[in-house]
Design a protein around this motif. Structure first.
Motif, PDB file in Angstrom:
ATOM      1  N   ARG A  46       0.884  -0.989   0.007  1.00 33.96           N
ATOM      2  CA  ARG A  46      -0.018   0.120  -0.097  1.00 33.96           C
ATOM      3  C   ARG A  46       0.907   1.295   0.137  1.00 33.96           C
ATOM      4  O   ARG A  46       2.077   1.239   0.423  1.00 33.96           O
ATOM      5  CB  ARG A  46      -1.074  -0.130   1.222  1.00 33.96           C
ATOM      6  CG  ARG A  46      -2.157  -0.939   1.202  1.00 33.96           C
ATOM      7  CD  ARG A  46      -2.593  -1.031   2.551  1.00 33.96           C
ATOM      8  NE  ARG A  46      -3.452   0.110   2.862  1.00 33.96           N
ATOM      9  CZ  ARG A  46      -4.791   0.766   2.427  1.00 33.96           C
ATOM     10  NH1 ARG A  46      -5.047   0.034   1.354  1.00 33.96           N
ATOM     11  NH2 ARG A  46      -4.943   1.845   2.496  1.00 33.96           N
ATOM     12  N   SER A  47       0.533   2.328  -0.721  1.00 38.23           N
ATOM     13  CA  SER A  47       1.149   3.683  -0.659  1.00 38.23           C
ATOM     14  C   SER A  47       1.146   4.319   0.819  1.00 38.23           C
ATOM     15  O   SER A  47       1.921   5.192   0.992  1.00 38.23           O
ATOM     16  CB  SER A  47       0.553   4.311  -1.697  1.00 38.23           C
ATOM     17  OG  SER A  47      -0.980   4.735  -1.340  1.00 38.23           O
ATOM     18  N   ASP A  48       0.383   3.590   1.696  1.00 35.56           N
ATOM     19  CA  ASP A  48       0.497   4.247   3.130  1.00 35.56           C
ATOM     20  C   ASP A  48       1.075   3.399   4.079  1.00 35.56           C
ATOM     21  O   ASP A  48       1.105   3.516   5.128  1.00 35.56           O
ATOM     22  CB  ASP A  48      -0.868   4.967   3.242  1.00 35.56           C
ATOM     23  CG  ASP A  48      -1.933   3.789   3.219  1.00 35.56           C
ATOM     24  OD1 ASP A  48      -1.801   2.665   2.794  1.00 35.56           O
ATOM     25  OD2 ASP A  48      -3.086   4.171   3.579  1.00 35.56           O
ATOM     26  N   ASP A  49       1.321   2.093   3.665  1.00 35.14           N
ATOM     27  CA  ASP A  49       2.113   1.184   4.734  1.00 35.14           C
ATOM     28  C   ASP A  49       3.504   0.799   4.253  1.00 35.14           C
ATOM     29  O   ASP A  49       4.060   0.042   4.922  1.00 35.14           O
ATOM     30  CB  ASP A  49       1.110  -0.292   4.797  1.00 35.14           C
ATOM     31  CG  ASP A  49       1.319  -0.791   3.846  1.00 35.14           C
ATOM     32  OD1 ASP A  49       1.066  -2.217   3.980  1.00 35.14           O
ATOM     33  OD2 ASP A  49       1.961  -0.852   2.817  1.00 35.14           O
ATOM     34  N   MET A  50       4.130   1.624   3.769  1.00 32.50           N
ATOM     35  CA  MET A  50       5.452   1.602   2.930  1.00 32.50           C
ATOM     36  C   MET A  50       6.428   1.986   4.297  1.00 32.50           C
ATOM     37  O   MET A  50       6.254   2.822   4.979  1.00 32.50           O
ATOM     38  CB  MET A  50       5.773   2.408   1.924  1.00 32.50           C
ATOM     39  CG  MET A  50       7.181   2.490   1.222  1.00 32.50           C
ATOM     40  SD  MET A  50       7.245   3.407  -0.060  1.00 32.50           S
ATOM     41  CE  MET A  50       6.840   4.881   0.421  1.00 32.50           C
ATOM     42  N   ILE A  51       7.106   0.915   4.510  1.00 25.86           N
ATOM     43  CA  ILE A  51       8.377   1.125   5.490  1.00 25.86           C
ATOM     44  C   ILE A  51       9.499   1.958   4.953  1.00 25.86           C
ATOM     45  O   ILE A  51       9.987   1.644   3.891  1.00 25.86           O
ATOM     46  CB  ILE A  51       8.833  -0.148   5.901  1.00 25.86           C
ATOM     47  CG1 ILE A  51       7.699  -1.002   6.753  1.00 25.86           C
ATOM     48  CG2 ILE A  51      10.064  -0.008   6.802  1.00 25.86           C
ATOM     49  CD1 ILE A  51       8.370  -2.406   6.861  1.00 25.86           C
ATOM     50  N   VAL A  52       9.670   2.968   5.627  1.00 23.30           N
ATOM     51  CA  VAL A  52      11.033   3.915   5.123  1.00 23.30           C
ATOM     52  C   VAL A  52      12.217   3.730   6.097  1.00 23.30           C
ATOM     53  O   VAL A  52      12.002   4.115   7.313  1.00 23.30           O
ATOM     54  CB  VAL A  52      10.757   5.333   4.777  1.00 23.30           C
ATOM     55  CG1 VAL A  52      11.818   5.994   4.311  1.00 23.30           C
ATOM     56  CG2 VAL A  52       9.474   5.526   3.915  1.00 23.30           C
ATOM     57  N   LEU A  53      13.002   3.026   5.681  1.00 23.84           N
ATOM     58  CA  LEU A  53      14.281   2.585   6.646  1.00 23.84           C
ATOM     59  C   LEU A  53      15.292   3.339   5.958  1.00 23.84           C
ATOM     60  O   LEU A  53      16.115   2.720   4.997  1.00 23.84           O
ATOM     61  CB  LEU A  53      14.302   1.223   6.863  1.00 23.84           C
ATOM     62  CG  LEU A  53      15.160   0.680   7.897  1.00 23.84           C
ATOM     63  CD1 LEU A  53      14.927   1.398   9.360  1.00 23.84           C
ATOM     64  CD2 LEU A  53      15.251  -0.922   7.911  1.00 23.84           C
ATOM     65  N   ARG A  54      16.329   3.996   6.900  1.00 18.71           N
ATOM     66  CA  ARG A  54      17.227   4.771   6.282  1.00 18.71           C
ATOM     67  C   ARG A  54      17.518   5.109   5.115  1.00 18.71           C
ATOM     68  O   ARG A  54      18.213   4.922   3.983  1.00 18.71           O
ATOM     69  CB  ARG A  54      18.467   3.631   6.497  1.00 18.71           C
ATOM     70  CG  ARG A  54      18.956   3.796   7.863  1.00 18.71           C
ATOM     71  CD  ARG A  54      20.147   2.653   8.099  1.00 18.71           C
ATOM     72  NE  ARG A  54      19.614   1.301   8.322  1.00 18.71           N
ATOM     73  CZ  ARG A  54      20.332   0.186   8.431  1.00 18.71           C
ATOM     74  NH1 ARG A  54      21.453   0.287   7.808  1.00 18.71           N
ATOM     75  NH2 ARG A  54      19.844  -0.937   8.702  1.00 18.71           N
ATOM     76  N   GLY A  55      16.083   5.911   4.547  1.00 12.27           N
ATOM     77  CA  GLY A  55      16.199   6.442   3.193  1.00 12.27           C
ATOM     78  C   GLY A  55      15.601   5.374   2.143  1.00 12.27           C
ATOM     79  O   GLY A  55      15.682   5.580   1.093  1.00 12.27           O
ATOM     80  N   VAL A  56      15.494   4.065   2.299  1.00 15.17           N
ATOM     81  CA  VAL A  56      15.069   3.057   1.593  1.00 15.17           C
ATOM     82  C   VAL A  56      13.662   2.743   1.805  1.00 15.17           C
ATOM     83  O   VAL A  56      13.071   2.809   2.728  1.00 15.17           O
ATOM     84  CB  VAL A  56      15.668   1.754   1.599  1.00 15.17           C
ATOM     85  CG1 VAL A  56      15.251   0.826   0.763  1.00 15.17           C
ATOM     86  CG2 VAL A  56      17.408   2.075   1.288  1.00 15.17           C
ATOM     87  N   ASN A  57      12.746   2.478   0.595  1.00 14.47           N
ATOM     88  CA  ASN A  57      11.326   2.102   0.759  1.00 14.47           C
ATOM     89  C   ASN A  57      11.266   0.777   0.693  1.00 14.47           C
ATOM     90  O   ASN A  57      11.677   0.015  -0.363  1.00 14.47           O
ATOM     91  CB  ASN A  57      10.595   3.028  -0.530  1.00 14.47           C
ATOM     92  CG  ASN A  57      10.582   4.327  -0.353  1.00 14.47           C
ATOM     93  OD1 ASN A  57      10.809   4.880   0.896  1.00 14.47           O
ATOM     94  ND2 ASN A  57      10.291   5.154  -1.616  1.00 14.47           N
ATOM     95  N   ILE A  58      10.514   0.131   1.614  1.00  5.82           N
ATOM     96  CA  ILE A  58      10.402  -1.550   1.594  1.00  5.82           C
ATOM     97  C   ILE A  58       9.050  -1.684   2.050  1.00  5.82           C
ATOM     98  O   ILE A  58       8.319  -0.822   2.804  1.00  5.82           O
ATOM     99  CB  ILE A  58      11.391  -1.964   2.717  1.00  5.82           C
ATOM    100  CG1 ILE A  58      12.670  -1.570   2.480  1.00  5.82           C
ATOM    101  CG2 ILE A  58      11.171  -3.602   2.953  1.00  5.82           C
ATOM    102  CD1 ILE A  58      13.607  -1.692   3.908  1.00  5.82           C
TER     103      ILE A  58
END
Length: 436
Positions: free
Chosen positions: A329-341
């Motif tokens: 989902r476009s709103d459950d994306m994990i952003v970790l250290r600048g990386v989208n997961i």
């Protein structure tokens, strides 16, 4: 007795030209119906358009988007397009992040919903002499009543088992001769584990042949594993309460994508940042416009689900658009250290290893002022072979790093270590500190 492979041959086998003509007629009707509502009156005025401006299907792009926040702000009945006396049911979200989203239905809306679900079940080979067990929550959750009424519409004997109580589920499956089950993927895995504990072989001891799985993201690898475990075909189902519930999209026997029923919805895939349409084959956000809703039609509803168009024809004879399984989902994306997961990327890798089970947990933490990801997954079988475990851990970490471009910390756990949910599985826990 209907001997056709189609529940509704006229609608299901429309040509693309027929479908688009049908959609345009319904779109014009829907727009005029929406303008009986003050919310859409205001939206149209702000956009500087009128109902007469909708003359082609491409004109749908001139219509305003509708969002979950709009539903919250108009809570409870501000989006209704008919008097409440004409409504016979509502479904609501939990409202854990604010006002719940409420969807109203007239009797005609419910009848159409039942037809959609029945169409899906018929499509995968179920017939009136099948026994359908619904292992889904009832009440406000649409998965229960949606499949219940669709199965009844088809004429099947239905078993409204509801969620949980695996021993009872298994007893029902054996005693009632259940041939089809609807359940969320993580619960199917749990059900199989209990079957193993009880000495029940689903291939030998049951009449199961079809699983309808949905309501939580799952990878193709997990679906294949479920099919291997249970000895049945597992078909992906897509639904959301804002559109009605289950029945919006479903796989046919070809299993080459979800057929979204374009006689009920206009399907768009847009860039979630620019909101412009993306080419077929490119991943974007799914946007849906209802075409047959009386109580609460929605124009260009932003689902936040990410998917792509796979095609608009199919060997099964249905020309309704085929979409890929939801990629996140476009709103459950994990952003970790600048990386989208997306969590499903991690599941996809884990499910490639037969040594591990399907129960896993992703935890995000802050250690020494750096955000870290911890992936915990249960082993299928206990082992004291340290060298084997080390090698397995290294290989999983390598593939995860290749997929998500970061190296997580991996913990291999004994079976039964992680909590088991009877509802949607909790896959991500965010414990990170937020630094301003």
């Amino acid at each position: 007795m209907n001997n056709s492979p189609y529940f509704n041959p006229e609608r299901e086998t429309m040509t693309r030209q027929q479908l688009e003509a049908f959609q345009l007629e319904r779109l014009k009707q829907t727009v005029r119906h929406c303008l009986t509502n003050k919310f859409y009156q205001k939206k149209f005025k702000e956009a500087g358009i009128t109902a007469d401006d909708i003359q082609t299907l491409d004109d749908v792009r001139r219509l305003p988007f509708t969002t979950k926040q709009d539903l919250r702000e108009t809570y409870p009945f501000g989006m209704a397009c008919v008097p409440l006396r004409d409504c016979v049911r509502l479904h609501s979200s939990s409202g854990t992040t604010g006002n719940p989203t409420v969807i109203l239905h007239t009797q005609k809306d419910l009848d159409e919903w039942a037809n959609q679900v029945a169409r899906n079940l018929w499509m995968v080979g179920l017939r009136p002499d099948d026994v359908f067990q619904n292992s889904s929550g009832y009440g406000m959750f649409t998965g229960g009543l949606g499949f219940q009424y669709g199965a009844e519409k088809m004429g099947m004997l239905t078993v409204p088992a509801a969620a949980g109580n695996s021993l009872r589920q298994i007893k029902f499956i054996k005693d009632f001769g259940t041939t089809a089950i609807h359940a969320i993927p993580s619960y199917v895995t749990r059900l199989y584990e209990v079957m193993q504990q009880e000495g029940v072989d689903p291939r030998r001891d049951t009449k199961l042949k079809v699983l309808a799985i949905g309501a939580e993201p799952h990878s193709e690898e997990q679906r294949k594993r479920i099919e291997e475990m249970m000895g049945v075909k597992a078909y992906n189902s897509f639904g959301m309460s804002e559109m009605c519930g289950p029945g919006v999209g479903f796989e046919c026997p070809e299993q080459n994508g979800l057929h979204f029923w374009e006689d009920y919805y206009i399907v768009e895939i847009v860039n979630p940042d620019t909101l412009e349409p993306v080419p077929d084959g490119e991943i974007g956000e799914l946007v849906l416009t209802t075409l047959c809703r009386e109580a609460m039609p929605l124009l260009r509803y932003r689902t936040r689900d990410l998917t792509r168009v796979l095609g608009r024809t199919c060997p099964c004879g249905r020309n309704h658009v085929r979409l890929d399984r939801m990629r996140g989902r476009s709103d459950d994306m994990i952003v970790l250290r600048g990386v989208n997961i997306f969590p499903i990327q991690i599941e996809k890798i884990l499910m490639q290893f037969p040594e591990v089970g399907t129960n896993y947990l992703i935890t995000l933490v802050t250690e020494d002022n750096n955000d870290q990801m911890i992936v915990e997954v249960e082993l299928n079988e206990p082992t004291d072979d340290y060298g084997k475990l080390q090698k397995l851990s290294q290989e999983i970490c390598r593939r995860l790093s290749d997929e998500i471009l970061l190296k997580p910390k991996l913990r291999l756990l004994s079976k039964g270590t992680l909590p088991v949910s009877e509802g949607k599985a909790v896959r991500v826990v965010d414990k990170r500190k937020v630094y301003q």
